[in-house]
Design an enzyme around this catalytic site. Structure first.
Site, PDB file in Angstrom:
ATOM      1  N   TYR A 169       0.844  -1.207   0.000  1.00  0.00           N
ATOM      2  CA  TYR A 169       0.000   0.000   0.000  1.00  0.00           C
ATOM      3  C   TYR A 169       0.876   1.252   0.000  1.00  0.00           C
ATOM      4  CZ  TYR A 169      -4.035   2.889   1.466  1.00  0.00           C
ATOM      5  OH  TYR A 169      -5.038   3.821   1.534  1.00  0.00           O
ATOM      6  N   ARG A 174      -1.306   8.144  -3.784  1.00  0.00           N
ATOM      7  CA  ARG A 174      -2.238   7.158  -3.229  1.00  0.00           C
ATOM      8  C   ARG A 174      -3.539   7.837  -2.804  1.00  0.00           C
ATOM      9  NH1 ARG A 174       0.324   4.332   1.764  1.00  0.00           N
ATOM     10  NH2 ARG A 174      -0.644   6.055   2.884  1.00  0.00           N
ATOM     11  N   ASP A 175      -4.620   7.034  -2.773  1.00  0.00           N
ATOM     12  CA  ASP A 175      -5.926   7.515  -2.323  1.00  0.00           C
ATOM     13  C   ASP A 175      -6.327   8.748  -3.140  1.00  0.00           C
ATOM     14  OD1 ASP A 175      -8.141   7.149  -0.736  1.00  0.00           O
ATOM     15  OD2 ASP A 175      -7.397   8.280   0.975  1.00  0.00           O
ATOM     16  N   SER A 181      -5.914   8.901   3.265  1.00  0.00           N
ATOM     17  CA  SER A 181      -4.824   7.935   3.265  1.00  0.00           C
ATOM     18  C   SER A 181      -3.743   8.295   2.259  1.00  0.00           C
ATOM     19  CB  SER A 181      -5.372   6.536   2.980  1.00  0.00           C
ATOM     20  OG  SER A 181      -6.310   6.179   3.962  1.00  0.00           O
ATOM     21  N   ASP A 221      -8.159   0.113  -2.769  1.00  0.00           N
ATOM     22  CA  ASP A 221      -8.806   1.259  -3.450  1.00  0.00           C
ATOM     23  C   ASP A 221      -8.098   1.730  -4.723  1.00  0.00           C
ATOM     24  OD1 ASP A 221     -10.491   1.162  -1.289  1.00  0.00           O
ATOM     25  OD2 ASP A 221     -10.005   3.151  -0.512  1.00  0.00           O
ATOM     26  N   ASP A 396      -9.411   5.021  10.276  1.00  0.00           N
ATOM     27  CA  ASP A 396      -9.512   5.088   8.818  1.00  0.00           C
ATOM     28  C   ASP A 396      -9.190   6.482   8.299  1.00  0.00           C
ATOM     29  OD1 ASP A 396     -10.097   2.816   7.522  1.00  0.00           O
ATOM     30  OD2 ASP A 396     -12.220   3.223   7.255  1.00  0.00           O
TER      31      ASP A 396
END
Ligand SMILES: *[C@@H]1O[C@H](CO)[C@@H](O)[C@H](O)[C@H]1NC(C)=O
Ligand SMILES: *[C@@H]1O[C@H](CO)[C@@H](O)[C@H](O)[C@H]1NC(C)=O
Ligand SMILES: *[C@@H]1O[C@H](CO)[C@@H](O)[C@H](O)[C@H]1NC(C)=O
Length: 441
Positions: A169, A174-175, A181, A221, A396
């Protein structure tokens, strides 16, 4: 965040003696299985297939509660659609069969610290049991890769058939559709090369321990955002890079002891009719991009989300016919097969299993208790394991609206607050999860 001590590690390894009862979702039987055949209270040893029986929540009678699943569903428009038959059973390659899943010492220590802070003795005793259930180790920054090596070495030293679970990850940008995140690498600053180095470092670790099985969930995701969120500029910019880098990760992690599950979002996201076919095509494209002969074991669904494996129709999702993970998986499997992608799954309903008060996302009020959960025969062939990818208790995303990684979901009225930064410990939320566990821990 890592304070791994030798004593802690030792504790984690002895926490699961072979003659103990298997925990909920642990293995309890199957060809070649030499571990415990009885289950922790609140769960019953349930036959999945000749290779695998699993401790599932409930008593012996609950599995018959809803053992018939309609093969026909009605869409919002009222026209029935028949779901295709599941592919033939191919459980021989299920990596979880016959292996003991390693307990991540980092998580064991987080739970132990949390338990020490719970004054109510009953809640504390329930909370302590969470430490016995294997979760995944999230390599959300490259600096955590050496820790994976530490865990592989510990699993190797423990002997027997050990399986370590971790999450890859660290994509650059990212995200891309949210902020909560966001990661350490950016495409603009050479993040693609950084990511390749991160993958190479992971490959070097797993190669050193060929006797230890490693199950990776690949980029929660990441690809799902490319299916639905290309209207977000950051996702559109990241599209080519994400695809190339996930293909790169697959190509570099082709070892006999490594089993890859690409993240496939969840039913309420990619289960929608408009999304499910493009999703299957994208997964197949990414696999093809890894080169001929490269393979993955399958897909992971419901990571860090709140859908039931089997639910009731959710008004918030109407008219999505695939409103729970079972329906999603059964609908996705034939599309994957058509596109040459292996239809095997792991599912992470942990946040639902542990709570009836949903956190973070809307539309969760119609959740049914987990005692309604069953493991029907069609699923036994598609699902390799029910897993806890998201470590319960880790946040989260922050609810602090001034924070750089604030995501509006985390500030909504149905979100648990005040929430700390993603990945950090969220004590009050953990306590809520434990208190609402159904069945009780
Ligand atoms: C435990 O409580 C102490 C004192 O209130 C606090 O400083 C610490 O952060 C708490 N730990 C956890 C895991 O919540
Ligand atoms: C990303 O896609 C999902 C599913 O279509 C949608 O609900 C969400 O609003 C999108 N996010 C953004 C930031 O557009
Ligand atoms: C929220 O984030 C801002 C910006 O980082 C910080 O200054 C503030 O102290 C945070 N508030 C809380 C309650 O943590």
């Amino acid at each position: 965040m890592f304070k791994l001590s030798a004593s802690l590690l030792a504790l984690a390894l002895v926490a699961f003696p072979a003659n103990a009862q298997s925990p909920i979702y642990g293995q309890c039987g199957g060809q070649g299985w030499t571990g415990a055949t009885t289950c922790a209270s609140g769960s019953v040893c349930t036959f999945s297939n000749p290779y695998y029986s699993q401790c599932l929540p409930g008593s012996a009678t609950t599995t018959s509660a809803s053992s018939t699943r309609p093969t026909t569903t009605t869409t919002g428009g009222g026209s029935p659609t028949t779901t295709s038959a599941a592919p033939a059973p191919t459980d021989a390659g299920n990596p979880f069969v016959g292996y003991t899943t390693f307990l991540i010492p980092e998580y064991v220590s987080e739970v132990q610290a949390a338990v020490a802070n719970i004054s109510d003795a009953t809640t504390a005793a329930s909370a302590a049991k969470v430490a016995e259930i294997p979760v995944f180790f999230w390599m959300d920054v490259a600096a955590k890769v050496p820790t994976l090596g530490t865990y592989l070495a510990a699993a190797n030293a423990a002997g027997g058939k050990q399986l370590v679970q971790a999450v890859i990850y660290d994509l650059p940008d990212r995200d891309c559709a949210a902020e909560s995140s966001a990661g350490e690498f950016t495409i603009a600053n050479g993040g693609a090369a950084d990511y390749m180095a991160y993958i190479d470092a992971i490959a070097a670790q797993v190669q050193q321990y060929p006797n230890v099985r490693v199950v990776f969930v690949v980029e929660p995701d990441g690809l799902a955002n490319l299916v639905t969120n290309l209207s977000v500029e950051k996702c559109a910019n990241a599209q080519t890079t994400y695809i190339q880098l996930v293909s790169y990760a697959i190509s570099k992690l082709q070892f006999p002891n490594v089993f890859l599950y690409l993240d496939a979002g969840h039913s309420g996201w990619l289960g929608w009719p408009a999304n499910i076919t493009p999703a299957a095509q994208l997964f197949a494209q990414v696999l093809k991009g890894a080169g001929s002969g490269a393979t993955v074991r399958g897909l992971a669904t419901d990571v860090s989300n709140y859908n039931l494996l089997r639910g009731t129709e959710d008004p918030a999702q109407s008219p999505n016919p695939n409103y729970d993970e079972e329906l999603y998986i059964n609908a996705l499997a034939p599309l994957l097969t058509q596109n040459g992608f292996p239809a095997h799954f792991i599912v992470d309903p942990v946040l639902v299993l542990l709570t009836s008060v949903p956190p973070k996302v809307t539309g969760a009020t119609s959740r049914v208790p987990v005692s309604a959960l069953v493991h029907p025969p069609t699923l036994a062939t598609l699902i390799d394991s029910i897993v806890w990818v998201k470590p319960p208790g880790e946040s989260d995303g922050t609810s602090n609206s001034s924070a750089a990684r604030y995501d509006t979901h985390c500030g909504q009225s149905d979100a648990a607050q005040p929430a700390p930064e993603a990945g950090t410990w969220f004590q009050s939320y953990f306590v809520t999860l434990v208190q609402n566990a159904n069945p009780p821990l």
